[in-house]
Motif scaffolding. Structure first.
Motif, mmCIF file in Angstrom:
data_model
loop_
_atom_site.group_PDB
_atom_site.id
_atom_site.type_symbol
_atom_site.label_atom_id
_atom_site.label_comp_id
_atom_site.label_asym_id
_atom_site.label_seq_id
_atom_site.Cartn_x
_atom_site.Cartn_y
_atom_site.Cartn_z
ATOM 1 N N ILE A 22 0.832 -1.205 0.000
ATOM 2 C CA ILE A 22 0.000 0.000 0.000
ATOM 3 C C ILE A 22 0.872 1.263 0.000
ATOM 4 O O ILE A 22 0.555 2.258 -0.645
ATOM 5 C CB ILE A 22 -0.967 -0.003 1.216
ATOM 6 C CG1 ILE A 22 -1.935 -1.194 1.098
ATOM 7 C CG2 ILE A 22 -1.755 1.302 1.295
ATOM 8 C CD1 ILE A 22 -2.768 -1.460 2.350
ATOM 9 N N ALA A 23 2.005 1.187 0.697
ATOM 10 C CA ALA A 23 2.895 2.358 0.822
ATOM 11 C C ALA A 23 3.733 2.603 -0.433
ATOM 12 O O ALA A 23 4.281 3.693 -0.620
ATOM 13 C CB ALA A 23 3.826 2.153 2.017
ATOM 14 N N ALA B 192 -4.550 4.989 -2.210
ATOM 15 C CA ALA B 192 -3.618 5.650 -1.289
ATOM 16 C C ALA B 192 -3.180 7.020 -1.808
ATOM 17 O O ALA B 192 -3.053 7.969 -1.056
ATOM 18 C CB ALA B 192 -2.402 4.757 -1.040
ATOM 19 N N LYS B 193 -2.995 7.121 -3.127
ATOM 20 C CA LYS B 193 -2.523 8.380 -3.691
ATOM 21 C C LYS B 193 -3.662 9.366 -3.935
ATOM 22 O O LYS B 193 -3.475 10.395 -4.580
ATOM 23 C CB LYS B 193 -1.790 8.106 -5.016
ATOM 24 C CG LYS B 193 -0.447 7.408 -4.804
ATOM 25 C CD LYS B 193 0.098 6.831 -6.097
ATOM 26 C CE LYS B 193 0.744 7.897 -6.952
ATOM 27 N NZ LYS B 193 1.487 7.290 -8.086
ATOM 28 N N ARG C 274 -1.352 7.773 6.201
ATOM 29 C CA ARG C 274 -2.155 7.460 5.010
ATOM 30 C C ARG C 274 -2.327 5.947 4.850
ATOM 31 O O ARG C 274 -3.422 5.463 4.544
ATOM 32 C CB ARG C 274 -1.467 8.062 3.769
ATOM 33 C CG ARG C 274 -2.241 7.902 2.481
ATOM 34 C CD ARG C 274 -3.497 8.730 2.455
ATOM 35 N NE ARG C 274 -4.252 8.520 1.231
ATOM 36 C CZ ARG C 274 -5.551 8.755 1.105
ATOM 37 N NH1 ARG C 274 -6.231 9.227 2.128
ATOM 38 N NH2 ARG C 274 -6.180 8.531 -0.016
ATOM 39 N N VAL C 275 -1.264 5.187 5.055
ATOM 40 C CA VAL C 275 -1.348 3.724 4.929
ATOM 41 C C VAL C 275 -2.301 3.171 5.986
ATOM 42 O O VAL C 275 -3.161 2.335 5.683
ATOM 43 C CB VAL C 275 0.040 3.054 5.033
ATOM 44 C CG1 VAL C 275 -0.095 1.530 5.041
ATOM 45 C CG2 VAL C 275 0.934 3.485 3.864
ATOM 46 N N ALA D 95 -6.740 -0.654 -1.866
ATOM 47 C CA ALA D 95 -6.125 0.281 -0.907
ATOM 48 C C ALA D 95 -4.910 0.965 -1.540
ATOM 49 O O ALA D 95 -4.715 2.167 -1.391
ATOM 50 C CB ALA D 95 -5.711 -0.473 0.352
ATOM 51 N N ARG D 96 -4.107 0.182 -2.270
ATOM 52 C CA ARG D 96 -2.923 0.753 -2.914
ATOM 53 C C ARG D 96 -3.326 1.781 -3.978
ATOM 54 O O ARG D 96 -2.715 2.834 -4.116
ATOM 55 C CB ARG D 96 -2.092 -0.362 -3.558
ATOM 56 C CG ARG D 96 -0.775 0.136 -4.123
ATOM 57 C CD ARG D 96 -0.001 -0.960 -4.797
ATOM 58 N NE ARG D 96 -0.744 -1.540 -5.901
ATOM 59 C CZ ARG D 96 -0.327 -2.583 -6.600
ATOM 60 N NH1 ARG D 96 0.808 -3.174 -6.294
ATOM 61 N NH2 ARG D 96 -1.044 -3.054 -7.591
ATOM 62 N N MET E 142 -5.829 3.763 4.958
ATOM 63 C CA MET E 142 -6.243 2.844 3.879
ATOM 64 C C MET E 142 -6.507 1.433 4.423
ATOM 65 O O MET E 142 -7.417 0.748 3.976
ATOM 66 C CB MET E 142 -5.171 2.774 2.781
ATOM 67 C CG MET E 142 -5.048 4.020 1.933
ATOM 68 S SD MET E 142 -6.584 4.416 1.050
ATOM 69 C CE MET E 142 -7.139 5.826 1.948
#
Length: 375
Positions: free
Chosen positions: A110-111, A163-164, A127-128, A159-160, A131
């Motif tokens: 995710i990060a 994330a942005k 943020r991670v 989620a990934r 998510m």
């Protein structure tokens, strides 16, 4: 929260987030998208629906920046994105295969995108975690993709992608790899997440039930063209063509010659030795014109006695029965060999079913139950 219905497409002053303007895409001699115009609004969960090869994936790839239109323009938030490379668009795409990194934990998967952008450590961590909470994956943060289920991997990919905080998330057949029960659960999760984040989702699917479940609006496509763009209930109840009626759900289509009557109904003469059928229509039909009456099986009543007051009554024999648990679909064969499907809810045990094979039955429906189509 106000109880107003979300329908920006009905508001003349609403500005679309995405605009396809007369977009054509050719691959050599083959036209994948044919002069197509479409508006998609912010916060929509929009479905591109159609059979394989209808152009839905090409539309998505043009939004993502993997393909450029041959002609026409595509706008995102008022800007022409035709020349903008994929990594510079506020668009993220979630692939059918999920494309997770097998050697990284769920947390690091995710990060990944945030690290590449050089996000500050505390912000990245927050943020991670956010998510993980959103997709209910907190317990699995330290696991690798092979240590979690297909449905959980699906949520990691989601989620990934989110994330942005993209303006637009593209989902390419995202539930294709899941079994039926999990698909259903995941559809509701997707809707829930889409609502919470307010991100605009565009999903490509060939699964009509999926589109009907998740989407605010559906674009039914065929051979690079839009056949109809509307909310799921409009597409189901008032399809604009035989193609759309046939593509969504189960339907009986009866072709015949139309004659307008003095009562404002339209009479359909459709088979030798069969009584005429009656329908209503907002469209104009002339005498002798070919019309197609589309009638859903659940609108057809099946009975053992001749119904007293019905606009349309046909007689036949039960030819086949599809038992679907909560309902049964009866395939009734008329004297001329036509099969009409009627559906009824199974409120009683199967042993007490009213009709069985070879029974003589009557089918009936009202003049307003079907949709009369010109093509």
């Amino acid at each position: 929260m106000s109880s107003t219905v979300f329908a920006p497409w009905d508001e003349p002053e609403a500005k679309p987030l995405i605009r396809f303007q007369n977009v054509t895409k050719k691959f050599g001699e083959f036209t994948a998208i044919d002069n197509l115009s479409l508006d998609i609004y912010e916060r929509e969960f929009f479905a591109l629906l159609g059979p394989s090869g209808c152009g839905k994936t090409t539309m998505m790839r043009m939004l993502a920046g993997f393909e450029a239109p041959t002609s026409g323009r595509i706008e995102l938030a008022g800007k022409d994105i035709g020349k903008v490379p994929p990594n510079k668009r506020a668009v993220n795409m979630m692939f059918q295969s999920y494309a997770l990194f097998p050697h990284l934990t769920v947390w690091d998967n995710i990060a990944f995108g945030l690290r590449r952008e050089g996000m500050e450590t505390n912000a990245l961590k927050a943020r991670v975690e956010e998510m993980l909470r959103l997709t209910r994956l907190e317990r699995f943060a330290k696991r690798k993709p092979h240590q979690i289920s297909g449905g959980q991997r699906q949520r990691v990919a989601l989620a990934r992608s989110l994330a942005k905080a993209p303006t637009l998330l593209l989902l390419d057949e995202p539930l294709g790899a899941l079994d039926a029960k999990l698909r259903q659960d995941t559809q509701f999760e997707l809707m829930d997440i889409q609502e919470k984040t307010g991100t605009t989702f565009v999903i490509v699917t060939h699964d009509q039930e999926e589109a009907m479940t998740v989407a605010t609006r559906i674009a039914v496509m065929d051979e690079g063209q839009l056949m109809q763009v509307a909310t799921p209930d409009r597409i189901y109840e008032t399809p604009s063509s035989v193609y759309v009626a046939d593509f969504i759900g189960d339907v009986n289509i009866i072709e015949g010659r139309t004659t307008p009557t003095d009562e404002g109904q339209i009479r359909i003469d459709w088979a030798e030795g069969q009584p005429p059928l009656f329908a209503t229509s907002s469209q104009r039909f002339d005498a002798g014109q070919t019309g197609y009456l589309a009638i859903r099986p659940e609108k057809v009543v099946i009975s053992a006695e001749h119904p007293e007051t019905a606009d349309n009554v046909l007689r036949g024999k039960v030819h086949d029965i599809a038992y679907l648990g909560n309902l049964s679909t009866y395939h009734v064969e008329l004297a001329n060999g036509t099969i009409i499907k009627a559906q009824s809810a199974n409120t009683r045990r199967i042993a007490r079913r009213s009709f069985t094979w070879e029974d003589d039955v009557w089918l009936s429906w009202t003049a307003t139950a079907g949709v009369l189509l010109a093509r």
